[in-house]
Scaffold this motif. Structure first.
Motif, PDB file in Angstrom:
ATOM      1  N   GLN A 249     -23.842  -1.051  31.156  1.00  0.00           N
ATOM      2  CA  GLN A 249     -22.774  -0.606  32.038  1.00  0.00           C
ATOM      3  C   GLN A 249     -21.620  -1.581  31.940  1.00  0.00           C
ATOM      4  OE1 GLN A 249     -24.956  -0.405  35.773  1.00  0.00           O
ATOM      5  NE2 GLN A 249     -24.547   1.780  35.824  1.00  0.00           N
ATOM      6  N   SER A 250     -20.428  -1.042  31.811  1.00  0.00           N
ATOM      7  CA  SER A 250     -19.269  -1.929  31.757  1.00  0.00           C
ATOM      8  C   SER A 250     -18.932  -2.374  33.172  1.00  0.00           C
ATOM      9  CB  SER A 250     -18.076  -1.222  31.113  1.00  0.00           C
ATOM     10  OG  SER A 250     -17.746  -0.069  31.851  1.00  0.00           O
ATOM     11  N   SER A 251     -18.587  -3.631  33.290  1.00  0.00           N
ATOM     12  CA  SER A 251     -18.189  -4.136  34.608  1.00  0.00           C
ATOM     13  C   SER A 251     -16.692  -3.963  34.735  1.00  0.00           C
ATOM     14  CB  SER A 251     -18.601  -5.584  34.786  1.00  0.00           C
ATOM     15  OG  SER A 251     -17.983  -6.362  33.790  1.00  0.00           O
ATOM     16  N   HIS A 252     -16.287  -3.514  35.902  1.00  0.00           N
ATOM     17  CA  HIS A 252     -14.863  -3.294  36.162  1.00  0.00           C
ATOM     18  C   HIS A 252     -14.334  -4.435  37.020  1.00  0.00           C
ATOM     19  CE1 HIS A 252     -15.102   0.686  34.472  1.00  0.00           C
ATOM     20  NE2 HIS A 252     -16.157   0.921  35.210  1.00  0.00           N
ATOM     21  N   ALA A 253     -13.316  -5.065  36.537  1.00  0.00           N
ATOM     22  CA  ALA A 253     -12.689  -6.125  37.326  1.00  0.00           C
ATOM     23  C   ALA A 253     -11.880  -5.490  38.435  1.00  0.00           C
ATOM     24  CB  ALA A 253     -11.791  -6.980  36.438  1.00  0.00           C
ATOM     25  N   GLY A 254     -12.033  -5.983  39.654  1.00  0.00           N
ATOM     26  CA  GLY A 254     -11.338  -5.338  40.741  1.00  0.00           C
ATOM     27  C   GLY A 254     -10.386  -6.158  41.401  1.00  0.00           C
TER      28      GLY A 254
ATOM     29  N   ALA B 143     -27.754  -2.978  33.515  1.00  0.00           N
ATOM     30  CA  ALA B 143     -26.760  -3.775  34.241  1.00  0.00           C
ATOM     31  C   ALA B 143     -26.096  -4.820  33.353  1.00  0.00           C
ATOM     32  CB  ALA B 143     -27.402  -4.444  35.448  1.00  0.00           C
ATOM     33  N   ASN B 144     -26.812  -5.305  32.342  1.00  0.00           N
ATOM     34  CA  ASN B 144     -26.250  -6.333  31.458  1.00  0.00           C
ATOM     35  C   ASN B 144     -27.011  -6.341  30.133  1.00  0.00           C
ATOM     36  OD1 ASN B 144     -28.613  -8.115  31.736  1.00  0.00           O
ATOM     37  ND2 ASN B 144     -27.842  -8.445  33.822  1.00  0.00           N
ATOM     38  N   ALA B 145     -26.574  -7.174  29.204  1.00  0.00           N
ATOM     39  CA  ALA B 145     -27.176  -7.212  27.868  1.00  0.00           C
ATOM     40  C   ALA B 145     -28.633  -7.669  27.897  1.00  0.00           C
ATOM     41  CB  ALA B 145     -26.356  -8.115  26.952  1.00  0.00           C
ATOM     42  N   GLY B 146     -28.976  -8.579  28.797  1.00  0.00           N
ATOM     43  CA  GLY B 146     -30.359  -9.039  28.900  1.00  0.00           C
ATOM     44  C   GLY B 146     -31.298  -7.913  29.319  1.00  0.00           C
ATOM     45  N   VAL B 147     -30.856  -7.125  30.273  1.00  0.00           N
ATOM     46  CA  VAL B 147     -31.652  -5.977  30.721  1.00  0.00           C
ATOM     47  C   VAL B 147     -31.783  -4.973  29.579  1.00  0.00           C
ATOM     48  CG1 VAL B 147     -31.702  -4.012  32.322  1.00  0.00           C
ATOM     49  CG2 VAL B 147     -31.074  -6.289  33.150  1.00  0.00           C
ATOM     50  N   ALA B 148     -30.698  -4.749  28.862  1.00  0.00           N
ATOM     51  CA  ALA B 148     -30.733  -3.819  27.735  1.00  0.00           C
ATOM     52  C   ALA B 148     -31.730  -4.287  26.674  1.00  0.00           C
ATOM     53  CB  ALA B 148     -29.341  -3.669  27.128  1.00  0.00           C
TER      54      ALA B 148
END
Length: 95
Positions: A90-95, A55-60
């Motif tokens: 995962q890349s976050s998509h701005a919506g 989900a993010n760099a910390g999780v990675a």
């Protein structure tokens, strides 16, 4: 339609890879700390190994620390040919 899809070799391979990815995730899930379990998603299986989506760099970063245990688990569960795990954020998509 089901018979036509069953005869489609590319779709069969895709279905097999999806099932393998899910089975690998089931195999390692108990090795992930509770806080990480929701932040990690099974990704694709390919010739190079299997991808976990963080989900993010910390999780990675935490997953990278766990890689030896996770890969050993896969070997023990019958994936000795290619237990290598790749980690992608995962890349976050701005919506």
């Amino acid at each position: 339609m089901h018979q036509a899809l069953a005869r489609c070799e590319p779709l069969q391979r895709l279905q097999q890879r999806l099932a393998e990815s899910s089975a690998r995730m089931d195999a390692i899930r108990t090795l992930l700390p509770i806080g990480l379990q929701r932040a990690v998603t099974a990704g694709p299986v390919d010739e190079e190994g299997w991808t976990l989506l963080a989900a993010n760099a910390g999780v990675a970063a935490k997953l990278r620390q766990l890689l030896p245990r996770l890969e050993q688990c896969l070997q023990n569960r019958g994936w000795p040919q290619n237990p290598k795990i790749k980690i992608r954020v995962q890349s976050s998509h701005a919506g």
